[in-house]
Scaffold this motif. Structure first.
Motif, mmCIF file in Angstrom:
data_model
loop_
_atom_site.group_PDB
_atom_site.id
_atom_site.type_symbol
_atom_site.label_atom_id
_atom_site.label_comp_id
_atom_site.label_asym_id
_atom_site.label_seq_id
_atom_site.Cartn_x
_atom_site.Cartn_y
_atom_site.Cartn_z
ATOM 1 N N VAL A 118 0.835 -1.200 0.000
ATOM 2 C CA VAL A 118 0.000 0.000 0.000
ATOM 3 C C VAL A 118 0.870 1.250 0.000
ATOM 4 O O VAL A 118 1.947 1.280 0.591
ATOM 5 C CB VAL A 118 -0.953 0.027 1.213
ATOM 6 C CG1 VAL A 118 -2.049 -1.016 1.065
ATOM 7 C CG2 VAL A 118 -0.211 -0.165 2.531
ATOM 8 N N GLY A 119 0.365 2.278 -0.677
ATOM 9 C CA GLY A 119 1.069 3.537 -0.753
ATOM 10 C C GLY A 119 2.208 3.493 -1.743
ATOM 11 O O GLY A 119 2.404 2.510 -2.464
ATOM 12 N N SER A 120 2.935 4.587 -1.809
ATOM 13 C CA SER A 120 4.121 4.668 -2.658
ATOM 14 C C SER A 120 5.222 5.357 -1.873
ATOM 15 O O SER A 120 4.982 5.886 -0.779
ATOM 16 C CB SER A 120 3.822 5.451 -3.943
ATOM 17 O OG SER A 120 3.743 6.843 -3.677
ATOM 18 N N SER A 121 6.412 5.364 -2.413
ATOM 19 C CA SER A 121 7.542 5.978 -1.710
ATOM 20 C C SER A 121 7.454 7.496 -1.709
ATOM 21 O O SER A 121 8.248 8.155 -1.033
ATOM 22 C CB SER A 121 8.862 5.538 -2.342
ATOM 23 O OG SER A 121 8.892 5.887 -3.714
ATOM 24 N N ALA A 147 7.357 8.557 2.253
ATOM 25 C CA ALA A 147 6.077 9.039 1.736
ATOM 26 C C ALA A 147 5.586 10.255 2.521
ATOM 27 O O ALA A 147 5.777 10.350 3.733
ATOM 28 C CB ALA A 147 5.024 7.934 1.796
ATOM 29 N N THR A 148 4.953 11.170 1.801
ATOM 30 C CA THR A 148 4.158 12.219 2.427
ATOM 31 C C THR A 148 2.767 11.639 2.660
ATOM 32 O O THR A 148 2.094 11.240 1.716
ATOM 33 C CB THR A 148 4.072 13.458 1.523
ATOM 34 O OG1 THR A 148 5.391 13.980 1.315
ATOM 35 C CG2 THR A 148 3.190 14.531 2.162
ATOM 36 N N VAL A 149 2.367 11.574 3.922
ATOM 37 C CA VAL A 149 1.139 10.876 4.285
ATOM 38 C C VAL A 149 -0.001 11.870 4.460
ATOM 39 O O VAL A 149 0.138 12.887 5.154
ATOM 40 C CB VAL A 149 1.321 10.066 5.584
ATOM 41 C CG1 VAL A 149 0.027 9.324 5.941
ATOM 42 C CG2 VAL A 149 2.472 9.075 5.428
ATOM 43 N N PRO A 191 -4.095 13.078 12.998
ATOM 44 C CA PRO A 191 -4.416 13.166 11.572
ATOM 45 C C PRO A 191 -4.176 14.571 11.050
ATOM 46 O O PRO A 191 -4.151 15.544 11.813
ATOM 47 C CB PRO A 191 -5.899 12.801 11.526
ATOM 48 C CG PRO A 191 -6.420 13.149 12.876
ATOM 49 C CD PRO A 191 -5.292 12.903 13.838
ATOM 50 N N ASP A 192 -3.993 14.671 9.734
ATOM 51 C CA ASP A 192 -3.876 15.989 9.116
ATOM 52 C C ASP A 192 -5.193 16.737 9.191
ATOM 53 O O ASP A 192 -5.213 17.963 9.320
ATOM 54 C CB ASP A 192 -3.454 15.837 7.649
ATOM 55 C CG ASP A 192 -2.115 15.137 7.515
ATOM 56 O OD1 ASP A 192 -1.092 15.764 7.849
ATOM 57 O OD2 ASP A 192 -2.090 13.966 7.110
#
Length: 409
Positions: free
Chosen positions: A35-38, A77-79, A126-127
């Protein structure tokens, strides 16, 4: 709505190297998936209905997704992380009526207590932390669009989503119809409501009733049903497709199934790449729940003198998607572990810290296997070595990756 304060901790970028991208168990696929990307990752985690204090089941869920957040960040990653709070809903209103406390006051009090618990457990905020009440106009517009598209319909002023119109309904849970009906009845649904097209159709908007809070909206004066607040908030603050939707396993159906159906109906997109679910925490032989009254509260443990880092270690000692049972012995063992770790990082040197970091990263990337990561640190703490940089490195990554503050103060 403001989230809790972020803990002071080392940025993952200060650690040598990076984590691999994590694989987690996706309920919809029934398999592990990366899941996600770098470069970027996103998740929406369903928040609390604030009518009681944070119990260990809640805490285990939010610590699990905090681990995912930390691994993503360590991978570079920027989450984008969004969480809701259901600050108006039937359970909250029922508790307020039973206690005689205004529902707004009860919600505010319990939200603050939840914030205090999350701060103590060093859960990254959380953001966007978004309440249902502040989102009423967004939710009402979403319901109106669903109604106009033909998937929503009226029943005596209430608005329902037609399950039969949902594309791939059942693709999150893979439950058969009998199981769906049983769980729907148990978890806030109304399968026997007269006038519905299908017993599984769910409430999008509840027309105003005497004595209940209500707001003016294009769909009529009322308030949101369940599920629609999360699909609205997630798509508004993240977009029409996210990497992970998360929550406890009891949210698989109906909540996550119905959220996914709403997003697909509104956008044409699959809601989440992966649907990730934490296991249930038991106590005295049964699932910990407010209805059973067998709750162990984080705030009570803290008030009784438990170190929040020991509480967090006790939670991390169970792989996130496994069911387990809380016992006082678990807290005692976690307190002993915390003391051993703090003693070890106070030494002038230790075994190879870089090798330990690599092992911890490997375990966390493999479906957030925190128990295996903890055992790696246990082995390091019980061994001798001449690496003078090792204690400081272990102190830093224990904080950045595991969320454990090993400072004695």
């Amino acid at each position: 709505m403001q989230p809790w304060s972020a803990p002071r901790n080392p940025a993952p970028s200060t650690l040598p190297g990076k984590s691999p991208l994590p694989q987690v168990f996706d309920t919809s696929r029934g398999a592990l998936t990366e899941v996600g990307s770098s470069s970027a990752a996103s998740m929406y985690v369903c928040g609390i209905t604030p009518y009681d204090a944070t119990h260990m089941g809640h805490a285990a869920t939010y610590v699990a997704f905090d681990l995912l957040n930390r691994v993503w960040r360590d991978a570079g990653a920027t989450v984008r992380y969004v969480q809701n709070v259901t600050d108006v809903d039937d359970p909250l209103l029922e508790r307020a009526t039973a206690t005689g406390e205004p529902w707004e006051q009860l919600a505010h009090k319990e939200i603050q207590l939840f914030h205090d618990d999350m701060t103590a457990l060093r859960v990254l905020p959380p953001d966007e932390y978004v309440g249902v009440v502040e989102s009423i106009p967004l939710i009402a517009d979403h319901v109106d669009r669903l109604r106009q598209s033909g998937v929503g319909y009226d029943v005596d002023g209430d608005v329902y989503f037609a399950a039969g119109a949902a594309e791939n309904f059942g693709s999150v849970s893979h439950y058969d119809r009998a199981t769906m009906l049983e769980l729907f009845a148990e978890r806030g649904g109304d399968p026997d409501r007269a006038g519905k097209k299908d017993p599984l159709d769910w409430l999008l908007w509840r027309a105003g009733r005497p004595g209940e809070p209500a707001w003016d909206a294009p769909v009529g004066r009322g308030r949101p049903g369940w599920h629609v607040e999360c699909s609205t908030i997630a798509t508004t603050y993240i977009g029409s497709s996210i990497d992970v939707q998360g929550g406890g396993r009891d949210l698989i159906f109906p909540h996550h199934e119905m959220c996914a159906a709403e997003v697909t109906a509104a956008t044409g997109n699959r809601f989440a790449d992966a649907f990730m679910h934490a296991g249930m925490v038991g106590y005295d032989g049964e699932k910990m729940s407010k209805s059973r009254g067998n709750l162990v509260f984080v705030s009570r443990l803290r008030a009784d003198g438990a170190d929040p880092m020991a509480i967090r270690l006790a939670l991390l000692d169970h792989q996130y998607r496994r069911d387990w049972e809380w016992t006082p012995a678990a807290l005692a063992a976690a307190t002993d572990r915390l003391n051993r770790w703090r003693s070890a990082v106070s030494r002038p040197s230790g075994p190879d810290g870089a090798a330990l970091l690599a092992g911890v990263r490997r375990h966390l990337a493999a479906d957030l296997d925190a128990p295996a990561a903890l055992r790696e640190v246990d082995a390091w703490a019980s061994s001798d070595g001449g690496d003078e940089a090792s204690p400081a490195l272990v102190r830093s990554f224990a904080d950045a990756l595991l969320g454990i503050d090993l400072r004695a103060d």
